[in-house]
Design an enzyme around this catalytic site. Sequence first.
Site, mmCIF file in Angstrom:
data_model
loop_
_atom_site.group_PDB
_atom_site.id
_atom_site.type_symbol
_atom_site.label_atom_id
_atom_site.label_comp_id
_atom_site.label_asym_id
_atom_site.label_seq_id
_atom_site.Cartn_x
_atom_site.Cartn_y
_atom_site.Cartn_z
ATOM 1 N N HIS A 108 -10.208 1.182 1.568
ATOM 2 C CA HIS A 108 -9.734 2.510 1.984
ATOM 3 C C HIS A 108 -10.901 3.474 2.210
ATOM 4 O O HIS A 108 -10.854 4.330 3.092
ATOM 5 C CB HIS A 108 -8.790 3.122 0.949
ATOM 6 C CG HIS A 108 -7.374 2.695 1.083
ATOM 7 N ND1 HIS A 108 -6.647 2.852 2.243
ATOM 8 C CD2 HIS A 108 -6.531 2.113 0.189
ATOM 9 C CE1 HIS A 108 -5.422 2.381 2.059
ATOM 10 N NE2 HIS A 108 -5.329 1.928 0.824
ATOM 11 N N CYS A 113 0.856 -1.186 0.000
ATOM 12 C CA CYS A 113 0.000 0.000 0.000
ATOM 13 C C CYS A 113 0.891 1.236 0.000
ATOM 14 O O CYS A 113 1.892 1.279 0.720
ATOM 15 C CB CYS A 113 -0.878 -0.034 1.246
ATOM 16 S SG CYS A 113 -1.987 1.373 1.407
ATOM 17 N N HIS A 147 -9.193 -3.716 -2.433
ATOM 18 C CA HIS A 147 -8.205 -3.013 -1.607
ATOM 19 C C HIS A 147 -8.562 -1.525 -1.517
ATOM 20 O O HIS A 147 -8.575 -0.949 -0.426
ATOM 21 C CB HIS A 147 -6.807 -3.211 -2.219
ATOM 22 C CG HIS A 147 -5.701 -2.495 -1.504
ATOM 23 N ND1 HIS A 147 -4.716 -3.159 -0.825
ATOM 24 C CD2 HIS A 147 -5.412 -1.167 -1.372
ATOM 25 C CE1 HIS A 147 -3.874 -2.263 -0.296
ATOM 26 N NE2 HIS A 147 -4.276 -1.055 -0.630
ATOM 27 N N GLU A 148 -8.863 -0.909 -2.666
ATOM 28 C CA GLU A 148 -9.169 0.520 -2.687
ATOM 29 C C GLU A 148 -10.529 0.807 -2.041
ATOM 30 O O GLU A 148 -10.680 1.804 -1.333
ATOM 31 C CB GLU A 148 -9.112 1.080 -4.116
ATOM 32 C CG GLU A 148 -7.762 0.951 -4.789
ATOM 33 C CD GLU A 148 -6.581 1.471 -3.976
ATOM 34 O OE1 GLU A 148 -6.742 2.438 -3.194
ATOM 35 O OE2 GLU A 148 -5.489 0.892 -4.102
#
Length: 184
Positions: A157, A110, A153-154
């Site tokens: 966030h 990351c 993954h994003e």
Amino acid sequence: MILMHDIIRDGHPTLRAVAKEMTFPLTIEEKKFGEDLLQFLINSQDPEIADKHGLRSGIGIAAPQVNVSKRMFALHLPDPKGKQISMVVVNPKIVSHSVEGSYVSVGEGCLSVDRDVPGYVPRHARITVKFFTLDGEEKKMRLKGLPAIAFQHELDHLNGIMFYDHINMANPFAEIPNASPLED
């Protein structure tokens, strides 16, 4: 131009906040910001530009990573067939996913985490997603392989979740039931 010093690091409170839904039409500044996120990824993958500006290579970046708590991220990577995916997504949602899981065999990294965190990060192998473009057009896509993992993954966030939150810290390389490794 977004540079490494613009990216907030692990421990910053914005990375743990749930990002705000965006409203359309987006402002000129919001559209430009989305384009800047994508341009950072393109620049980070260009050895000459990356070297000149000290950029770490990335395939995805979310707005919260540059301290903007809004539901927007960019992806720039090849799909499993080698076709380039290059997009900015706004207000993304996973509408369905496979039962089968997947994980990157070498672990995930990351741009906001300056250390290696070893371990498998369980993800869905295939996902169907809905999101809006910067112009407010609704899109629906099916993703698998690395694009599916990067999207998840994003999206994490935007929900205040870091990739290492998914790692089994007691046994980071424990076999994940019903999941296959995605070879890097």
